[in-house]
Write an enzyme that holds these catalytic residues in place. Structure first.
Site, PDB file in Angstrom:
ATOM      1  N   CYS A 121       0.800  -1.225   0.000  1.00  0.00           N
ATOM      2  CA  CYS A 121       0.000   0.000   0.000  1.00  0.00           C
ATOM      3  C   CYS A 121       0.828   1.269   0.000  1.00  0.00           C
ATOM      4  O   CYS A 121       0.493   2.234  -0.699  1.00  0.00           O
ATOM      5  CB  CYS A 121      -1.002  -0.015   1.159  1.00  0.00           C
ATOM      6  SG  CYS A 121      -0.267   0.009   2.814  1.00  0.00           S
ATOM      7  N   HIS A 178      -2.969   1.220   6.957  1.00  0.00           N
ATOM      8  CA  HIS A 178      -3.140   1.292   5.503  1.00  0.00           C
ATOM      9  C   HIS A 178      -2.738   2.691   5.066  1.00  0.00           C
ATOM     10  O   HIS A 178      -2.944   3.667   5.798  1.00  0.00           O
ATOM     11  CB  HIS A 178      -4.575   0.983   5.103  1.00  0.00           C
ATOM     12  CG  HIS A 178      -4.786   0.993   3.615  1.00  0.00           C
ATOM     13  ND1 HIS A 178      -4.002   0.271   2.753  1.00  0.00           N
ATOM     14  CD2 HIS A 178      -5.683   1.672   2.826  1.00  0.00           C
ATOM     15  CE1 HIS A 178      -4.404   0.481   1.514  1.00  0.00           C
ATOM     16  NE2 HIS A 178      -5.418   1.328   1.530  1.00  0.00           N
ATOM     17  N   ASP A 200      -6.907   6.353  -3.473  1.00  0.00           N
ATOM     18  CA  ASP A 200      -6.191   5.144  -3.062  1.00  0.00           C
ATOM     19  C   ASP A 200      -5.928   4.274  -4.283  1.00  0.00           C
ATOM     20  O   ASP A 200      -6.861   3.801  -4.935  1.00  0.00           O
ATOM     21  CB  ASP A 200      -7.026   4.384  -2.029  1.00  0.00           C
ATOM     22  CG  ASP A 200      -6.248   3.255  -1.372  1.00  0.00           C
ATOM     23  OD1 ASP A 200      -5.128   2.946  -1.822  1.00  0.00           O
ATOM     24  OD2 ASP A 200      -6.766   2.666  -0.401  1.00  0.00           O
ATOM     25  N   GLU A 280       2.487  14.815  11.581  1.00  0.00           N
ATOM     26  CA  GLU A 280       1.308  15.660  11.709  1.00  0.00           C
ATOM     27  C   GLU A 280       0.110  14.729  11.870  1.00  0.00           C
ATOM     28  O   GLU A 280      -0.158  13.892  10.993  1.00  0.00           O
ATOM     29  CB  GLU A 280       1.116  16.551  10.487  1.00  0.00           C
ATOM     30  CG  GLU A 280      -0.108  17.448  10.629  1.00  0.00           C
ATOM     31  CD  GLU A 280      -0.336  18.357   9.434  1.00  0.00           C
ATOM     32  OE1 GLU A 280      -1.200  19.245   9.545  1.00  0.00           O
ATOM     33  OE2 GLU A 280       0.332  18.175   8.399  1.00  0.00           O
TER      34      GLU A 280
END
Length: 536
Positions: A121, A178, A200, A280
């Site tokens: 991923c 993910h 994605d 962050e």
């Protein structure tokens, strides 16, 4: 086709543009590690890849930035990169060895458009971020911890509602993490202003979910995800479920933690300052806290620890330290809360990063404290750094009556990189200490150098608890930035990859930039070689 035909310049500040379009350098959170990544936005190879991929899109897909970003998620997994998650990478390149986008795209172009093997991923997401930025679309790479994968979406997306109201089905996955990308897009189709949108490229489910449909995802408008706007278009429900599904533990009926942290690189931070525990945290962009756990997830407490299915006032399982490092011993303890029991069983299980069980390692019975040594988990850290400990009390029929779970992701030490610049040469001393009590074999160092060069080099074995030191020398080419980050990774047969990065400047350049050597030479020798070159 020019990338500007399909994008818009909605950026309001040069700092935003510099960070999310022009920036070559990134930091991607991958479980218990963070990877330095070279996006290579200015590479000629990337520019050519953008043109070739646009040719693989329909005219409708190239209409505007919204349709174009969605099409990129399709063409990357359909044409550029092949995903694999079973550990068998012998006919390709292990996903953990990649440290930059340019080399993947170069291999794709050189092969005549054959899929490059292999990615997972974070590699798909990094490629997508590169291609979006190279198309003048602001983009960043984000990581979601405890990410739900909903397998039950119908073509209209309505069946996902059961995830928020009832139970996550057993045939669905809860990934330890993910990684996807975000694109900053205006949304006139939604009558919404510009904001981040989730996209994605990792192949998960067809969109829409039907035979023969392509794998693609997004752009899902992130403010809609936070507000639980259950929009069927652009896979918003699927991504909403990844961060906000309301699953319950099948044993106790207590809520599962899903979407505990969503993180990305802090804007404006120089790569020399990147550290794993300082991302962050953008969880609040995706979810409104509705429980104490959600509120804790929105607070700046990172890295995450996972506690699963405890019953309120019942048993709790803890780790000391909470986030042990590879090679470190740690302690698992159980507190009983307001109950008193004797027949406690603690189970140690290995999990893939997608949350799948890779097998039970050991059971500990009749104890409330387990001392886990490096030798207990060492044989398994080449498969995963994720271990799940569950504690339970059984009744006479063998069913759990009390239960809690703890998922631990072992953290890796980073490769120490010290860089020195002399004229057009950067010398980087790489140092890494083997954290295991056995030798590291099959050691390979991967480097993404200036001018988007790439090298993968075999190294000697590293003795048990021994120290590895070597020097990479690279030359600054005509296209090299004044200040450069050079990502490196170190692989072995015994562990997952360790990562690091060198940060230096190029005071001079040559026509032959790139990685020129890797050997056991000293920095003094490198300086002498560089000075000799200047005098010739």
């Amino acid at each position: 086709m020019s990338s500007k035909d399909v994008t818009q310049r909605q950026v309001t500040s040069s700092a935003f543009t510099d960070e999310y379009i022009n920036n070559n350098y990134g930091f991607i959170w991958v479980g218990g590690q963070a990877i330095y990544w070279n996006y290579a936005v200015g590479s000629d190879v990337v520019a050519e890849s953008v043109r070739r991929l646009a040719d693989l899109m329909s005219p409708a897909e190239r209409t505007n930035a919204v349709t174009y970003s969605r099409a990129l998620t399709r063409v990357i997994n359909q044409h550029v990169l092949l995903g694999r998650w079973d550990g068998n990478y012998g006919d390709g390149i292990e996903p953990t060895r990649w440290v930059g986008s340019e080399d993947i795209l170069r291999l794709w172009l050189q092969s005549g458009g054959q899929k490059v093997r292999y990615g997972q991923c974070w590699v798909f997401a990094a490629l997508l971020t590169t291609l979006l930025r190279a198309s003048d679309i602001p983009a960043r790479t984000v990581t979601n911890y405890e990410s739900h994968h909903d397998r039950g979406l119908t073509s209209d997306g309505t069946s996902v509602l059961r995830q928020f109201d009832n139970i996550v089905q057993r045939d669905e996955d809860q990934w330890n993490f993910h990684v996807w990308s975000e694109a900053w897009l205006e949304r006139p189709d939604l009558v919404q202003p510009a904001d981040w949108n989730a996209v994605d490229a990792t192949p998960q489910e067809p969109s829409p979910l039907a035979p023969g449909q392509p794998y693609r995802s997004g752009p899902a408008y992130v403010p809609f995800i936070r507000s639980n706007v259950q929009l069927a278009n652009y896979d918003t429900l699927f991504i909403l479920a990844e961060v906000n599904a309301r699953g319950v533990c099948p044993i106790t009926g207590q809520p599962l933690q899903i979407g505990t942290f969503v993180v990305t690189k802090k804007p404006g931070m120089e790569p020399s300052l990147y550290v794993f525990n300082n991302p962050e945290i953008i969880t609040g962009n995706y979810k409104i806290p509705t429980t104490k756990r959600d509120s804790e997830s929105a607070s700046p407490s990172f890295p995450p620890t996972y506690t699963g299915c405890e019953r309120e006032g019942g048993m709790r399982i803890n780790s000391v330290p909470p986030n042990p490092r590879v090679g470190e011993d740690f302690v698992i303890t159980v507190t009983e809360g307001n109950v008193s029991v004797e027949d406690i069983v603690i189970r140690m299980e290995l999990r893939s990063y997608m949350g799948e069980s890779l097998g039970f390692i050991r059971n500990f019975t009749g104890t409330r404290r387990v001392d886990v040594t490096e030798s207990d988990y060492r044989p398994y850290v080449d498969e995963s750094s994720v271990f799940r400990f569950s504690v339970g009390v059984y009744n006479e029929s063998g069913a759990f009556i009390l239960h809690d779970a703890l998922r631990i992701t072992l953290e890796y030490d980073m490769v120490q990189v010290d860089a020195m610049n002399v004229a057009n040469t950067i010398a980087m001393t790489l140092t890494y200490t083997n954290p295991l009590s056995v030798p590291m074999t099959g050691v390979v160092v991967n480097v993404a150098g200036p001018d988007y060069s790439y090298a993968s080099m075999a190294q000697p074995d590293i003795p048990a608890n021994g120290r590895f030191t070597s020097t990479v020398t690279v030359q600054c080419g005509n296209n090299t930035d004044s200040n450069v980050m050079i990502p490196v990774s170190l692989d072995s047969n015994e562990t997952l990859s360790a990562y690091g990065s060198g940060w230096s400047s190029c005071s001079e350049r040559s026509s032959n930039g790139g990685i020129v050597m890797l050997s056991e030479i000293s920095l003094l020798q490198v300086m002498l070689l560089s000075l000799l070159t200047l005098c010739m």
